[in-house]
Design an enzyme around this catalytic site. Structure first.
Site, short mmCIF file in Angstrom:
data_model
loop_
_atom_site.label_atom_id
_atom_site.label_comp_id
_atom_site.label_asym_id
_atom_site.label_seq_id
_atom_site.Cartn_x
_atom_site.Cartn_y
_atom_site.Cartn_z
N LYS A 10 0.82 -1.21 0.00
CA LYS A 10 0.00 0.00 0.00
C LYS A 10 0.86 1.27 0.00
CE LYS A 10 -3.81 -2.14 2.57
NZ LYS A 10 -4.77 -1.91 3.68
N TYR A 50 -12.52 -2.37 -2.82
CA TYR A 50 -13.02 -2.38 -1.45
C TYR A 50 -14.55 -2.39 -1.38
CZ TYR A 50 -8.39 -1.74 0.66
OH TYR A 50 -7.10 -1.93 1.11
N ASN A 113 -1.88 -0.07 7.28
CA ASN A 113 -1.38 -1.38 7.69
C ASN A 113 -0.54 -2.06 6.62
OD1 ASN A 113 -3.41 -2.09 5.95
ND2 ASN A 113 -4.60 -3.30 7.41
N HIS A 116 -2.24 -5.35 1.70
CA HIS A 116 -3.51 -6.04 1.59
C HIS A 116 -3.22 -7.41 1.00
CE1 HIS A 116 -7.68 -6.94 0.44
NE2 HIS A 116 -7.13 -7.41 -0.67
N GLU A 127 -9.94 -10.54 -7.18
CA GLU A 127 -8.96 -9.45 -7.03
C GLU A 127 -7.86 -9.53 -8.08
OE1 GLU A 127 -9.63 -8.59 -2.26
OE2 GLU A 127 -7.74 -9.51 -2.92
P1 CMP Z 1 -7.18 -4.48 4.05
O1 CMP Z 1 -6.63 -5.83 4.32
O2 CMP Z 1 -6.65 -3.73 2.89
O3 CMP Z 1 -8.75 -4.59 3.89
C1 CMP Z 1 -9.64 -3.58 4.29
C2 CMP Z 1 -8.93 -2.42 4.90
O4 CMP Z 1 -9.74 -1.52 5.59
C3 CMP Z 1 -7.97 -2.93 5.95
O5 CMP Z 1 -6.89 -3.58 5.35
C4 CMP Z 1 -7.63 -1.67 6.69
O6 CMP Z 1 -6.59 -0.96 6.05
C5 CMP Z 1 -8.92 -0.88 6.54
N1 CMP Z 1 -9.66 -0.83 7.80
C6 CMP Z 1 -10.23 -1.84 8.44
N2 CMP Z 1 -10.82 -1.39 9.56
C7 CMP Z 1 -10.58 -0.06 9.60
C8 CMP Z 1 -10.92 0.95 10.53
N3 CMP Z 1 -11.63 0.68 11.61
N4 CMP Z 1 -10.50 2.20 10.25
C9 CMP Z 1 -9.81 2.47 9.14
N5 CMP Z 1 -9.45 1.54 8.23
C10 CMP Z 1 -9.84 0.29 8.47
#
Ligand code: CMP
Length: 153
Positions: A10, A50, A113, A116, A127
């Site tokens: 990311k 998403y 984070n 993904h 995906e």
């Molecule tokens: P990802 O694995 O990319 O899939 C969905 C994403 O939503 C997740 O990683 C996080 O980056 C994001 N996400 C999930 N929960 C939250 C939250 N409470 N606040 C902000 N971002 C979130």
């Protein structure tokens, strides 16, 4: 059982100069890179990727974030690649991610984070088709496979 899965390195990871290190982790595990590209994501692609989170309160912020700066899309192949990659990535919320996982080693914030990873076979198929055309995915043999990987089951 060989599988393919999608990883997105990311924008936060690219901006923190971690893209190469994170890709290296997957390579060192033995996973085969079958697709790789830097993408400046537009809102349409972000919203489709998403889509399951469309009704969540963080959806707008998530789309803003993923479109804010380029990411690196990686297609990986290997035995049980989907579960292997999910284990390497760690829990969604980095403060819950085990040390040794990517998020456990590099992350603190859920919204940033780092990576993904597809969460199951159907998601991986959807995906991969969203991020790569068929022509962008390679099928090839690696000489190292007879040393690094168990015979296909
Ligand atoms: P990802 O694995 O990319 O899939 C969905 C994403 O939503 C997740 O990683 C996080 O980056 C994001 N996400 C999930 N929960 C939250 C939250 N409470 N606040 C902000 N971002 C979130």
């Amino acid at each position: 059982m060989s599988e393919r899965t999608l990883v997105l390195i990311k924008p936060d990871a690219v901006q923190r100069l971690l893209a190469g290190r994170l890709i290296a982790r997957f390579e060192e595990r033995g996973l085969k890179i079958v697709g790789l590209k830097l993408v400046q994501v537009d809102r349409d692609l972000a919203e489709r990727h998403y889509a399951v989170h469309r009704d969540k309160p963080f959806f707008g912020g998530l789309v803003d974030f993923i479109t804010s700066s380029p990411l690196v899309a990686v297609a990986l192949e290997g035995p049980r690649a989907i579960a292997v990659v999910r284990a390497m990535v760690g829990a969604t919320r980095p403060h819950e991610a085990a040390p040794g996982t990517i998020r456990g080693d590099f992350g603190l914030e859920t919204a940033q984070n780092l990576v993904h990873a597809s969460d199951g076979p159907e998601t991986a198929d959807v995906e991969l088709a969203l991020w790569f055309t068929l022509g962008e995915l390679a099928s090839y043999e690696r000489d190292i496979d007879r040393w690094a990987l168990a015979p296909a089951e």
